[in-house]
Design a protein around this motif. Sequence first.
Motif, PDB file in Angstrom:
ATOM      1  N   ASP A  96       0.801  -1.020   0.110  1.00  0.00           N
ATOM      2  CA  ASP A  96       0.200   0.125   0.029  1.00  0.00           C
ATOM      3  C   ASP A  96       0.905   1.262  -0.120  1.00  0.00           C
ATOM      4  OD1 ASP A  96      -2.432  -1.417   0.142  1.00  0.00           O
ATOM      5  OD2 ASP A  96      -2.130  -1.860   2.264  1.00  0.00           O
ATOM      6  N   VAL A  97       2.062   1.137   0.543  1.00  0.00           N
ATOM      7  CA  VAL A  97       3.252   1.929   0.614  1.00  0.00           C
ATOM      8  C   VAL A  97       4.478   1.629   0.589  1.00  0.00           C
ATOM      9  CG1 VAL A  97       2.935   2.800   3.038  1.00  0.00           C
ATOM     10  CG2 VAL A  97       3.698   4.612   1.613  1.00  0.00           C
ATOM     11  N   LEU A  98       5.321   2.158  -0.038  1.00  0.00           N
ATOM     12  CA  LEU A  98       6.708   1.774  -0.048  1.00  0.00           C
ATOM     13  C   LEU A  98       7.606   2.709   0.425  1.00  0.00           C
ATOM     14  CD1 LEU A  98       8.770  -0.406  -1.140  1.00  0.00           C
ATOM     15  CD2 LEU A  98       8.923   0.839  -3.354  1.00  0.00           C
ATOM     16  N   LEU A  99       8.371   2.323   1.284  1.00  0.00           N
ATOM     17  CA  LEU A  99       9.582   3.196   2.131  1.00  0.00           C
ATOM     18  C   LEU A  99      10.907   2.720   1.231  1.00  0.00           C
ATOM     19  CD1 LEU A  99       8.754   2.486   5.813  1.00  0.00           C
ATOM     20  CD2 LEU A  99       7.903   4.367   4.474  1.00  0.00           C
ATOM     21  N   VAL A 100      11.342   3.773   0.842  1.00  0.00           N
ATOM     22  CA  VAL A 100      12.768   3.743   0.075  1.00  0.00           C
ATOM     23  C   VAL A 100      13.746   4.438   0.658  1.00  0.00           C
ATOM     24  CG1 VAL A 100      13.871   4.198  -1.987  1.00  0.00           C
ATOM     25  CG2 VAL A 100      11.187   3.742  -2.003  1.00  0.00           C
TER      26      VAL A 100
END
Length: 185
Positions: A96-100
């Motif tokens: 649902d969300v990606l931390l990069v």
Amino acid sequence: MSEDILRKLAEVQKRLAERLVERPLPLESVKTVGAVDVSYRGERARAAFVLCSFPDCEPLISRVVETEVPFPYIPTYFFLRETRPVLLAIGRERPDVLLVEGHGKAHPRSYGLASHIGLVLGAPTVGIAKRLLKGAPPGSWVRVGRAYVSVGHLVDLDSAVAIVKALSRDGYPLPLKLADRLSKV
């Protein structure tokens, strides 16, 4: 790399930055959070992806890939070096969300790795960095513990900060800690 090529790449970054979308991401819609980090050994990149539940941060999936380094290290052009390893590590997963691990809009040209990955995937991304780049636009980041948080794509800064706060353990988001460890094994 010639100055002419770098100047053209900088122009491309600025044009791509205009395509980024900032919008609230309702936390109740977030069930999974992914995190990705890359480490290097000589001419090889080792990228790790971790998928966790949200907000309890239980690890669900992890993946590590190794590949040749596709681009030399040049400050502020990191997105060219890490895009391929990151995308290989993420595979077909779509959290649902990606931390990069890298900057988003807190970049001198408002377009870092997190923004690029978000634009390529058409997915919400948040940039997480351990230090700021010189020339980061004012108001493009918030410090949460030891992390500098910025918008990647399809999320606003308030939502990004709330997600990172919910996942932070000892001053840093746990999914990225896990990805960092895996990338260095």
